[in-house]
Scaffold this motif. Structure first.
Motif, mmCIF file in Angstrom:
data_model
loop_
_atom_site.group_PDB
_atom_site.id
_atom_site.type_symbol
_atom_site.label_atom_id
_atom_site.label_comp_id
_atom_site.label_asym_id
_atom_site.label_seq_id
_atom_site.Cartn_x
_atom_site.Cartn_y
_atom_site.Cartn_z
ATOM 1 N N THR A 52 0.822 -1.212 0.000
ATOM 2 C CA THR A 52 0.000 0.000 0.000
ATOM 3 C C THR A 52 0.858 1.265 0.000
ATOM 4 O O THR A 52 0.326 2.360 -0.036
ATOM 5 N N TYR A 84 -5.751 -4.292 -9.167
ATOM 6 C CA TYR A 84 -5.237 -4.667 -7.853
ATOM 7 C C TYR A 84 -6.297 -5.512 -7.172
ATOM 8 O O TYR A 84 -7.414 -5.034 -6.945
ATOM 9 N N LYS A 126 -12.984 -1.991 -4.287
ATOM 10 C CA LYS A 126 -12.404 -1.559 -3.012
ATOM 11 C C LYS A 126 -12.341 -0.035 -3.034
ATOM 12 O O LYS A 126 -11.651 0.551 -3.867
ATOM 13 N N LEU A 149 -5.743 4.900 -5.711
ATOM 14 C CA LEU A 149 -5.420 4.140 -6.915
ATOM 15 C C LEU A 149 -4.372 4.822 -7.794
ATOM 16 O O LEU A 149 -3.427 4.178 -8.271
ATOM 17 N N LYS A 176 -9.384 -1.336 -8.359
ATOM 18 C CA LYS A 176 -9.061 -2.066 -7.127
ATOM 19 C C LYS A 176 -10.277 -2.888 -6.729
ATOM 20 O O LYS A 176 -11.400 -2.375 -6.734
#
Length: 136
Positions: A17, A70, A84, A90, A120
């Motif tokens: 992350t 992702y 997500k 992003l 994501k």
């Protein structure tokens, strides 16, 4: 003429992350010096190692579309394939990946990425999917 396509999925138990935005600055003898903290350096090296096995024999020399997905490990009440909408951002995540792909030689320069599709998700099989294709 057939356009060139490179596509791969890198399984990862945990998607990093850390983002490209996390560079730091230190003032040394009155002058700013930019550096990457250890976590960012480690993530860059991880990406270089993981994506390195997919480097094409020849760089893509023209315009490309990059699709990146992702797939974060499922948590809580989330379901497989659900978008997500929590951190990290992003766009910041994608810049680091693009920098690594450029350095590895997927294309001549990331300015040739003229189309970018980034998403994501929560996923049963976590990892990063990348598709790079020549466009006209």
């Amino acid at each position: 003429m057939t356009e060139k396509v490179i596509q791969f999925f890198v399984p990862m138990k945990k998607i990093p992350t850390v983002t490209h935005q996390e560079k730091q600055v230190a003032v040394v003898k009155g002058k700013p010096h930019f550096y990457e903290p250890a976590e960012l350096r480690n993530t860059r090296q991880l990406y270089m190692d993981m994506f390195g096995q997919y480097v094409p024999d020849q760089k893509m020399l023209g315009k490309v579309r990059m699709t990146i997905k992702y797939c974060f490990p499922l948590q809580g009440k989330h379901v497989d394939g659900e978008y997500k909408d929590t951190k990290p951002d992003l766009d910041n995540m994608t810049k680091l990946v693009q920098d690594c792909l450029t350095k590895l030689g997927f294309w001549k320069d990331d300015r040739y990425v003229v189309s970018l599709i980034a998403e994501k998700f929560w996923a049963k099989i976590p990892g990063i999917f990348i598709r790079i294709e020549e466009v006209r």
